[in-house]
Design an enzyme around this catalytic site. Structure first.
Site, mmCIF file in Angstrom:
data_model
loop_
_atom_site.group_PDB
_atom_site.id
_atom_site.type_symbol
_atom_site.label_atom_id
_atom_site.label_comp_id
_atom_site.label_asym_id
_atom_site.label_seq_id
_atom_site.Cartn_x
_atom_site.Cartn_y
_atom_site.Cartn_z
ATOM 1 N N SER A 150 0.861 -1.183 0.000
ATOM 2 C CA SER A 150 0.000 0.000 0.000
ATOM 3 C C SER A 150 0.895 1.229 0.000
ATOM 4 C CB SER A 150 -0.883 0.013 1.250
ATOM 5 O OG SER A 150 -1.530 1.263 1.408
ATOM 6 N N TYR A 165 -1.705 -0.695 10.513
ATOM 7 C CA TYR A 165 -1.740 -0.959 9.074
ATOM 8 C C TYR A 165 -0.496 -0.408 8.389
ATOM 9 C CZ TYR A 165 -3.491 -1.063 4.264
ATOM 10 O OH TYR A 165 -3.642 -1.297 2.913
ATOM 11 N N LYS A 169 2.384 -2.661 6.366
ATOM 12 C CA LYS A 169 2.692 -2.494 4.953
ATOM 13 C C LYS A 169 4.120 -2.001 4.742
ATOM 14 C CE LYS A 169 -1.210 -3.917 3.270
ATOM 15 N NZ LYS A 169 -1.280 -5.170 2.470
#
Length: 261
Positions: A150, A165, A169
């Site tokens: 991402s 998150y 990533k």
């Protein structure tokens, strides 16, 4: 100088590709793209119903598609998946580590359990799958692994608080580079594909209720919109195919210019 036709370099005919989390969203579009380029597809997913629906779409492309239920965080499930693929197909040419999860919350509110869940799904899982599939590819002397990261692994897309998150990533991008350098001389390429804001089933509710965050995303994206899942199809085929034969350890952003500011 190569005499191979450039379009032939994108062909995945007679290749076998595993796409984790390939039943819906980004994974489904990329699995369909690989199938359209000629690859047989294995969808590994926890949600078997959506995977079976995608299987029907893929089989319309004239290739074979197998659905395997499993949790990619579980070593036994991953090893069983690899064994089944080898029994059925005899090789693994391509792996897309797409299965993932998201958590948005203020850092001081994130529980240790929630943190572990995100890290396990987004980082530990791809490591386990890459390790086990990588063993097969290393024996074969060739293979392409694509980790779906991402843009959040490269930037903090404030004001959306999502430390777990982002960390997962970011770690996946570094895992990509580490495995790429370890395996480059042994024929296995490892790259990361990092989307920006994409309109998927997971985000559709926010669009329908006109979440103010959507307009903010658009205002911070030079192209002024979110991406569509089919806009990952071309680069997915590129990274899986011989067209990217000299590409490894790379991070490809597909974000409408969001990180170009």
């Amino acid at each position: 100088m190569s005499t191979k036709n450039v379009m032939e370099q994108f062909s995945l005919k007679d290749r076998v590709a595993i796409v984790t989390g390939g039943g819906q969203g980004l994974g489904r579009s990329m699995a369909i793209a690989l199938a359209q380029a000629g690859a047989d597809i294995v969808i590994a997913a926890r949600r078997i119903e959506t995977a079976l629906a995608t299987q029907k779409i893929i089989e319309q492309e004239g290739v074979k598609c197998t659905v395997i239920k499993g949790d990619m965080r579980n070593e036994d499930d991953v090893k069983a998946m690899v064994a089944q693929v080898m029994d059925e197909y005899g090789k693994i040419d391509i792996l897309f580590n797409n299965a993932g999860t998201w958590l948005g919350d203020d850092a001081e509110k994130v529980t240790t359990e929630d943190w572990k869940e995100v890290i396990d799904v987004n980082l530990t899982g791809p490591f386990i799958v890459s390790r086990e599939v990588g063993k097969v590819m290393l024996r074969q002397g060739k293979g392409s692994i694509v980790n779906i990261g991402s843009m959040s692994g490269l930037i903090v897309n404030t004001p959306q608080n999502q430390c777990a998150y982002n960390a997962s990533k970011g770690g996946l991008i570094m895992l990509t580079k580490s495995m790429a350098t370890e395996w480059a001389m042994r024929g296995v390429r490892v790259n990361a594909l990092c989307p920006g804001y994409m309109r998927t089933e997971m985000s559709e509710d926010r669009y329908q209720r006109k979440d103010p965050a959507i307009e903010r995303w658009f205002s911070m994206t030079p192209m002024g919109r979110s991406g569509q899942t089919d806009e990952l199809m071309g680069i997915a085929v590129y990274l899986a195919s011989d067209a990217s034969s000299f590409v490894t350890g790379a991070t490809y952003l597909v974000d409408g210019g969001y990180t170009a500011w």
